[in-house]
Design a protein around this motif. Sequence first.
Motif, PDB file in Angstrom:
ATOM      1  N   GLN A  58       0.825  -1.192   0.000  1.00 31.15           N
ATOM      2  CA  GLN A  58       0.000   0.000   0.000  1.00 31.15           C
ATOM      3  C   GLN A  58       0.866   1.252   0.000  1.00 31.15           C
ATOM      4  O   GLN A  58       0.579   2.227  -0.726  1.00 31.15           O
ATOM      5  CB  GLN A  58      -0.919   0.004   1.232  1.00 31.15           C
ATOM      6  N   ARG A  59       1.945   1.223   0.802  1.00 32.32           N
ATOM      7  CA  ARG A  59       2.828   2.376   0.844  1.00 32.32           C
ATOM      8  C   ARG A  59       3.521   2.581  -0.500  1.00 32.32           C
ATOM      9  O   ARG A  59       3.676   3.723  -0.964  1.00 32.32           O
ATOM     10  CB  ARG A  59       3.857   2.191   1.957  1.00 32.32           C
TER      11      ARG A  59
ATOM     12  N   ASP B 253       0.973   3.969  -2.773  1.00 33.18           N
ATOM     13  CA  ASP B 253       0.735   5.383  -2.451  1.00 33.18           C
ATOM     14  C   ASP B 253       1.883   6.258  -2.941  1.00 33.18           C
ATOM     15  O   ASP B 253       1.667   7.362  -3.470  1.00 33.18           O
ATOM     16  CB  ASP B 253       0.543   5.551  -0.946  1.00 33.18           C
ATOM     17  N   GLU B 254       3.112   5.755  -2.729  1.00 31.23           N
ATOM     18  CA  GLU B 254       4.260   6.529  -3.192  1.00 31.23           C
ATOM     19  C   GLU B 254       4.264   6.662  -4.713  1.00 31.23           C
ATOM     20  O   GLU B 254       4.565   7.739  -5.247  1.00 31.23           O
ATOM     21  CB  GLU B 254       5.547   5.861  -2.705  1.00 31.23           C
TER      22      GLU B 254
ATOM     23  N   ALA C 270       1.609   6.499  -6.620  1.00 26.86           N
ATOM     24  CA  ALA C 270       0.521   7.413  -6.978  1.00 26.86           C
ATOM     25  C   ALA C 270       0.916   8.854  -6.688  1.00 26.86           C
ATOM     26  O   ALA C 270       0.630   9.771  -7.484  1.00 26.86           O
ATOM     27  CB  ALA C 270      -0.747   7.042  -6.210  1.00 26.86           C
ATOM     28  N   ALA C 271       1.586   9.047  -5.517  1.00 30.72           N
ATOM     29  CA  ALA C 271       2.013  10.399  -5.180  1.00 30.72           C
ATOM     30  C   ALA C 271       3.047  10.908  -6.176  1.00 30.72           C
ATOM     31  O   ALA C 271       3.018  12.080  -6.592  1.00 30.72           O
ATOM     32  CB  ALA C 271       2.583  10.427  -3.763  1.00 30.72           C
TER      33      ALA C 271
END
Length: 284
Positions: free
Chosen positions: A159-160, A163-164, A166-167
Amino acid sequence: MNLPADAPSVSRPAPRLAAGVLALGVHAVFVLLLVFGVSWQTQHPAPVMVDLWETLPKVVPPVAAKPPEPPPPLPVKTPEPVKAAPAPKPVVDEPPLPKAPDIALEKKKAETERLQKLKAIQAEEEQVRAEAARKAREKQLAEQKKRELLRQMEEDLMQRTADEEAASAALAMKQAAERAAAGKRQAELARVVGQHRDQISAKVRGNTRLPDNLQGNPEVRCAVRLLPTGEVQSVRVTQSSGNAAYDEAVVRAIEKSSPLPLPADRDARAAFVPELSFVHRPKE
């Protein structure tokens, strides 16, 4: 036995009397020994063997000149020492044999103790099995918890990472958008600045009175100090065209054109205020 004629006559009763006295003495000694032996012993003494003579020994009459020797004393057998009887063993009171009801009670007590020991052993075995089962459950729970923790860590990492990513993608898109917007803004600013430069040049050209002897298309550069309102504060020539009359005509035209047309956008106005680099050519 034939004796010589001159031999004295010997009477026989004398030796017989002596032998009898001797025999009585011997018997008296034996009687005394028996009496004292009985008084000294705590138990009956061993039997004593005594030889008794049926007849008295014959006395040989003395030889002529020698008196008759007394017969040797009868051999007296010394009684063997009586061995002390072994001390009687102490009588130990033996416990009476248990009666029939006592035997049954003892058996019941022994059976009860055996059952208690068996129950204690079974309880201990149950406790050991329960402890082993508890440890097995704890180990299983610990392993399950460890697996859950690892799975959760993997999910968190995924997930991280997502997220990274996606960020990062969002940041890249944002930066691209910002660059596009900035480019667009710069293009817009450049367009606005260019328009107002053209407007300023046109206004100054309209107010310029060129000298009659001007030849060619000379270029003059001037630094113009402006207020935010477009009013001219000062003008100075930074690069002369080589024609002083032309340079002075351009300076007067800039001062006459005040206020100069400035853009309303603050960023675009920054290209003019506080100082404008102005270039003028007569034929442009």
